[in-house]
Design an enzyme around this catalytic site. Structure first.
Site: not given
Length: 896
Positions: A459, A738
């Site tokens: 990502e 996260e």
């Protein structure tokens, strides 16, 4: 009393200018020719002196400087320089400041060297036809100089990534050159001083060109050739004013030792193919031939204006044995790679596999990497010891496993955009201090050319939602103004013709790349993400004090708000029906559907619509357009009122909804107290449990403290059970996670977080959302500086020229110290609770003033030195005492 300039000949020997600088990255040469702005810091030994004006002087380097007219103004940041610099011009600037006592001496000259735009170069982009994700070619030329030059510059760029060597010496310590921008319109040119590398006689320039973000397999859809199907380099060497070589069809191209280089997958290097003779005159390599031209519009290339990526730290790694491999531990999660010293034989294959955390079994946890291999492979070229490092890649890791050779030594090499640390923080609370460090490292690890979400998996994108949530904290922790200015240029480039803002910048996401609930999803115009167009510029303006960011981004900000107005049509609110990320990763959302937060996404999307309109109104007012400001304020009032009327009663039952309603000014004045009390009751009922996602988390502590609920704010801040900030610390985190509970209390890794499948071809074995280095939830550090330390810039007098000093002690947090390198100098505070006294040492820089808002009770006495405290303090070091201070007591809420 109105200030006036002192007589031109009057002198203030106690005041001096200590730093004159431009808005571009420190040490950069070859900067943009237009839009130059200057700032400076000054110091004074006179406690009574006040800044009242300044005078600039400029001219050719080494010559007499022409003095401009004196200016009556106390500002010292973002002073626009009229006109443009000529290409390659080196212009000297000096400044002196006027105080109430007279004029300072002139500063030392500051030299600005202008760059050259792409059309001003005669070099062409050249390359070698190779497949994507294939071997990294070398480009080479020789040229002869009659004598060593007095001054020489290398202009360097690429479609792809480029490293350059001049006579066998690497030409720069910058990495991943030229960095990632919106390549379809903007590619950066680095200007390097290579005077010391050139010599009389034959000189050799060698370039290595890799795919990088331009052509490599990138994004979680792993598409190739996103910007183009050919890579190439652009280079031009100028010595004593003459072009002595440039990339063109006369250059030679051939193979090197790097067989593949992928940002996600790592680098494969065969050192048997490494030929040092390529850097020597007369080299004639096997399989070498003529380079070919790559057709690229020169207008895409422009001078760099923000610091490049560099090595920012090197950490020794411990060595141990695990499952027949050598286990390395750097002690810190970071972005970068491992530098290895190994002992082996020619032909041995050394493999280095990276990971952020370990499985309970002790194996590397690699599932969260998804398709990213994060592996560097080397084939040794000789017997004995060799030093191994990859190129054109980086990994997010703390741990690595090595096999194939004996490891002699290992170093974790951390890279980042080279932004200076701006602040410090410490307190009596060890876990809070560790979390502050974690947030700093997460910013460092994710500010790699663009503000990414994570540095490890497939990502590493510039998600706008993460950026807007974290911008205020980022500006406090690091000197990030030039970094944001560059990224915001790309945000505007990637806006649609209708003004929509993408969820990632630079934008490489297509609807088919991103499946939400199995449905292809448009990433344009998502609330709380696209609003980075307004939120980030205002955060930069408030922290650094220059209106340049508002001048440059006003058109982008207007386009975004007008885009929303058009979407709303005749009504006051958006029509709904579009996918929204919402309060992403609400801890109570289903693991595989992180957009399904407790607070309505329609409330959130319209709240951010109102907030963007409000911020745009503020920007218009700063820039002097009161008519537009009034229009956008009225729009914000209408949208905010309609939003609360339709969704507010339900939304404020959630932490995020209440925080948004309070902090964005949506709650009617008559109901603010009720809503704040409800939020506080929610926090007490949950014993400080965080129930917010990406959009609510940056706001919830502010909503509590602004309403006077400090006990509840500290209850949430200092909570140790999941979900909480300090739970991560107790589980050994060195960066921000996260997900709140990515590692469970028993040490196992949260498998439920691996269920979100972002792409159509993803499998449960290689997908998920479980980054251990994701700064979004670290956004609360802005609150820590403003409330725990008590240092905040004034919104109407930004850049810390007016500072709000409002520390708030708490039981369990009885001392704190912080400093911020403001545009005016060092701002610092050191406070402690000592019995019934609250003692503060405050340092206010010259050119700033401090407004005191101290933790007092009805019986408090406040003194500064030996005198009663005034409401405002000038520059200098001040010692403040508050008797019978107010101290938050979060533990009392739990016991109650």
């Amino acid at each position: 009393m109105t200030a006036s300039l002192p007589a031109p000949t009057s002198s203030d020997a106690a005041t001096r200018v200590t730093e004159l600088r431009s808005q571009h990255g420190a040490g950069l040469i070859g900067v943009p020719r237009t839009g130059l702005r200057l700032s400076w810091r000054a110091e004074s030994d006179d406690p009574q002196a006040r800044l009242v004006g300044y005078q600039l002087a400029s001219g050719a380097e080494g010559g007499a400087l022409a003095e401009a007219a004196p200016v009556l103004a106390s500002r010292t940041t973002g002073i626009a320089v009229e006109g443009a610099l000529a290409p390659r011009e080196r212009r000297a600037f000096a400044v002196r400041v006027a105080t109430t006592a007279g004029w300072s001496a002139w500063s030392e000259p500051f030299i600005v060297e202008a760059g050259v735009d792409g059309p001003g170069l005669t070099a062409r982009v050249i390359g070698l036809d190779t497949p994507a994700d294939g071997p990294v070619p070398l480009l080479r030329t020789e040229f002869t100089l009659a004598q060593a030059p007095a001054a020489a510059r290398l202009r360097l760029s690429a479609v792809g990534l480029v490293d350059a060597w001049v006579n066998g010496v690497r030409a720069s310590d910058a990495l991943l050159t030229p960095g990632w921008t919106s390549y379809q319109e903007r590619i950066l040119i680095d200007t390097l001083d290579v005077t010391a590398l050139l010599r009389e006689g034959v000189n050799v320039v060698v370039l290595a060109v890799a795919d990088g973000w331009y052509r490599g397999s990138f994004g979680f859809a792993r598409r190739q050739a996103i910007y183009g199907d050919r890579t190439g380099a652009l280079a031009q060497v100028e010595a004593d004013g003459e072009i002595v070589t440039k990339t063109d069809a006369s250059w030679q191209a051939g193979p090197g030792a790097i067989r593949s280089a992928s940002i996600y997958d790592g680098t494969v290097t065969d050192l048997r193919l490494d030929d040092p003779a390529v850097h020597q005159p007369g080299f004639s390599g096997e399989n070498w031939g003529a380079a070919s031209l790559v057709d690229i519009d020169p207008a895409r290339f422009e001078p760099r204006s923000a610091p490049p990526v560099r090595v920012v730290a090197e950490l020794p790694m411990t060595l141990s044995a695990h499952s027949g491999r050598t286990r390395l531990d750097g002690g810190q999660n970071l972005s970068g790679w491992v530098r290895l010293t190994v002992r082996g034989r020619a032909g041995d294959v050394v493999t280095v596999r990276h990971a952020e955390v370990l499985e309970p079994s002790g194996d590397l946890h690699v599932k969260a990497l998804r398709s990213a291999r994060a592996t560097d492979v080397y084939t040794l070229g000789a017997d004995g010891e060799q030093v191994l490092e990859p190129a054109f890649t980086f990994h997010g890791f703390r741990y690595a496993d090595v096999d194939g050779a004996e490891v002699v030594e290992a170093t974790a090499v951390a890279i980042s955009s080279d932004l200076s640390p701006r602040s410090t923080f410490s307190s009596s609370h060890e876990a809070l201090d560790r979390f502050h460090s974690n947030v700093f490292w997460s910013q460092r690890d994710n500010f790699v050319s663009v503000p990414t979400d994570c540095p490890q998996r497939d990502e590493r994108l510039g998600w706008t939602g993460d950026a807007q949530a974290f911008a205020a904290t980022a500006n406090t922790l690091m000197d990030a103004e030039a970094f944001w200015m560059s990224w915001l240029r790309d945000l505007e480039i990637d806006q649609t013709d209708e003004g929509g803002v993408p969820a990632v910048v630079p934008d490489i996401i297509r609807p088919q790349d991103m499946l939400m609930g199995g449905v292809p999803t448009e990433n344009m115009g998502r609330a709380g993400w696209a609003d980075a167009a307004t939120i980030v510029p205002l955060a930069v303006y408030e922290s650094y004090g220059s209106e340049e960011v508002l001048v440059r981004q006003r058109r982008s900000m207007r386009r975004w708000v007008e885009h929303l107005r058009r979407r709303a049509g005749e009504g006051d609110v958006l029509p709904g029906g579009d996918f929204q990320f919402g309060d992403w990763l609400d801890p109570d959302a289903p693991g595989e559907r992180p957009w399904e937060a407790k607070v309505s996404s329609e409330f959130v999307s319209n709240a951010f619509y109102a907030w963007s309109a409000r911020l745009l109104a503020r920007a218009e007012r700063v820039l002097g357009d009161t008519v537009s400001a009034d229009d956008y304020d009225a729009l914000a009032d209408r949208v905010g009122g309609a939003t609360f009327a339709r969704w507010g009663d339900e939304a404020v039952q959630t932490q995020s909804g209440a925080a948004i309603a309070l902090e964005f000014g949506l709650a009617p004045a008559a109901r603010r107290d009720e809503i704040a009390a409800g939020l506080a009751a929610n926090v007490r009922r949950e014993n400080g449990r965080i129930a917010t996602g990406f959009l609510g988390t940056p706001l919830v502590l502010f909503a509590l403290s602004h309403a006077g609920y400090l006990d509840e704010a500290y209850l949430m801040l200092l909570r140790r059970e999941a979900p909480s900030w300090l739970y991560q610390v107790d589980r050994g985190a060195t960066t921000v996670w996260e997900r709140w509970d990515a590692i469970l209390p028993d040490g196992s890794i949260h498998s439920g977080a691996m269920d979100a499948l972002p792409t159509e071809d993803a499998s449960e074995d290689d997908t998920g959302m479980l980054s251990f280095n994701h700064y979004a939830y670290g956004a609360m550090i802005d609150w820590v500086y403003r409330t725990v330390a008590g240092l905040a810039p004034d919104a109407d007098d930004p850049g810390y020229r007016t500072v709000h000093v409002a520390p708030r002690p708490a039981v369990g947090l009885d001392c704190a110290a912080a400093s911020i390198r403001t545009p005016h100098g060092r701002l610092a505070i050191d406070w402690r609770v000592d019995g019934d006294r609250f003692e503060v040492t405050l340092e206010v820089p010259f050119g700033a003033r401090a407004l005191l808002d101290l933790p007092v009770t009805a019986t408090s006495v406040v003194t500064v030195g030996d005198a009663p405290a005034p409401a405002e303090l000038p520059h200098g070091i001040h010692r403040i005492v508050v008797t019978a201070p107010a101290v938050a007591a979060p533990a009392a809420l739990v016991s109650a």
